[in-house]
Design a protein around this motif. Structure first.
Motif, PDB file in Angstrom:
ATOM      1  N   CYS A 281       0.916  -1.077  -0.169  1.00  0.00           N
ATOM      2  CA  CYS A 281      -0.086  -0.063  -0.094  1.00  0.00           C
ATOM      3  C   CYS A 281       0.797   1.167  -0.074  1.00  0.00           C
ATOM      4  CB  CYS A 281      -0.961   0.014   1.172  1.00  0.00           C
ATOM      5  SG  CYS A 281      -2.163  -1.306   1.314  1.00  0.00           S
TER       6      CYS A 281
ATOM      7  N   LYS B 289      -4.565  -4.590  -7.149  1.00  0.00           N
ATOM      8  CA  LYS B 289      -5.153  -3.824  -6.204  1.00  0.00           C
ATOM      9  C   LYS B 289      -6.745  -3.814  -6.314  1.00  0.00           C
ATOM     10  CE  LYS B 289      -1.102  -0.981  -5.030  1.00  0.00           C
ATOM     11  NZ  LYS B 289      -0.436  -0.145  -5.383  1.00  0.00           N
TER      12      LYS B 289
ATOM     13  N   SER C 284      -6.246  -6.475   0.755  1.00  0.00           N
ATOM     14  CA  SER C 284      -7.078  -5.922   2.040  1.00  0.00           C
ATOM     15  C   SER C 284      -8.207  -6.329   1.942  1.00  0.00           C
ATOM     16  CB  SER C 284      -6.913  -4.358   1.891  1.00  0.00           C
ATOM     17  OG  SER C 284      -7.847  -3.810   2.876  1.00  0.00           O
TER      18      SER C 284
ATOM     19  N   ILE D  45      -8.989  -0.890  -2.008  1.00  0.00           N
ATOM     20  CA  ILE D  45      -7.745  -0.151  -2.337  1.00  0.00           C
ATOM     21  C   ILE D  45      -8.343   1.088  -3.216  1.00  0.00           C
ATOM     22  CG2 ILE D  45      -5.680   0.247  -3.304  1.00  0.00           C
ATOM     23  CD1 ILE D  45      -5.789  -1.886  -1.039  1.00  0.00           C
TER      24      ILE D  45
ATOM     25  N   ASP E  22      -8.761   7.097   1.049  1.00  0.00           N
ATOM     26  CA  ASP E  22      -8.608   5.703   1.823  1.00  0.00           C
ATOM     27  C   ASP E  22      -9.865   5.506   2.648  1.00  0.00           C
ATOM     28  OD1 ASP E  22      -6.729   4.000   1.351  1.00  0.00           O
ATOM     29  OD2 ASP E  22      -5.153   5.149   2.267  1.00  0.00           O
TER      30      ASP E  22
END
Ligand code: ZN
Length: 218
Positions: free
Chosen positions: A15, A122, A149, A153, A160
């Motif tokens: 990230c 991502k 995640s 993203i 974010d």
């Protein structure tokens, strides 16, 4: 023993702002008679766990985590086939929900690990925040994913958002990210181990994630 860990080198996706992994010789056989390396690594590099302290000032540090939560039976939720940047909803999880309970980890199998090192890594599907709440309400405290995640993203210029992180870590839970090889777990009763390094007061740790069949010795 099935290895669920990505190899760690400087190509590991990360990230924005996270450190770049490096492993350089500090001592060498030719000059010093032994090989020793200097590691440069982020607490969230490669396959790793997030401790509550990642987002919460008073959250548990990685060295304070209950290790018995991190070597536990796992429910693999097959959400392969979800489109890029789509939402994993409670409807996707419902067929597995009767197995969600205290002491069990929930692992989202998006299939995205095959894009490791590519730009589209991502663009993984992400978990809807309501589904995250319902997983935690069932007593689960560990959520794993084979993607960067469980949250989306952001695209360039977007803000974010860490809603799922806040729900899981805010409930004293742990998130495991960048798992690999989930498709090789072809049995019903996997035990998964996600043990972190004992890093004093740290917010996360790289792990060597592995799985084995509960009904067989590793
Ligand atoms: Zn992380």
């Amino acid at each position: 023993m099935i290895d669920l860990t990505h190899p760690l080198d400087d190509s590991a996706p990360r990230c924005a702002g996270h450190p770049v992994f490096a492993c350089h010789p500090a001592l060498t056989l030719s000059s010093d008679g032994i090989n020793v390396s200097t590691l440069t690594i982020g607490s969230h590099t490669g396959t790793h766990v997030d401790a509550p302290y990642h987002f919460l000032a008073d959250g548990l540090r990685v060295d304070q985590l209950n290790l018995s939560l991190l070597v536990a039976p796992a429910v693999l939720v097959d959400v392969r086939g979800k489109p890029p940047r789509s939402k994993i909803t409670w409807r996707d999880l419902e067929p597995y929900a009767h197995r969600f309970r205290k002491g069990v980890m929930v692992i989202l199998h998006t299939g995205w690990s095959k894009y490791w090192g590519q730009e589209r890594y991502k663009d993984h599907p992400s978990l809807e925040v309501d589904a995250a709440r319902r997983i935690m309400a069932a007593g689960v405290r560990v959520l794993g994913v084979d993607a960067l995640s469980p949250d989306e993203i952001p695209l360039p210029g977007e803000k974010d958002r860490f809603d799922v992180h806040h729900v899981i870590l805010g409930s004293g839970g742990v998130i495991a990210e960048n798992l690999d090889n989930l498709e090789t777990i072809d049995f019903d009763d996997p035990i998964i181990s996600l043990l972190p390094l004992r890093l004093t007061d740290c917010d996360g740790s790289p792990i060597r994630a592995v799985a084995w069949q509960a009904s067989k010795q590793p």
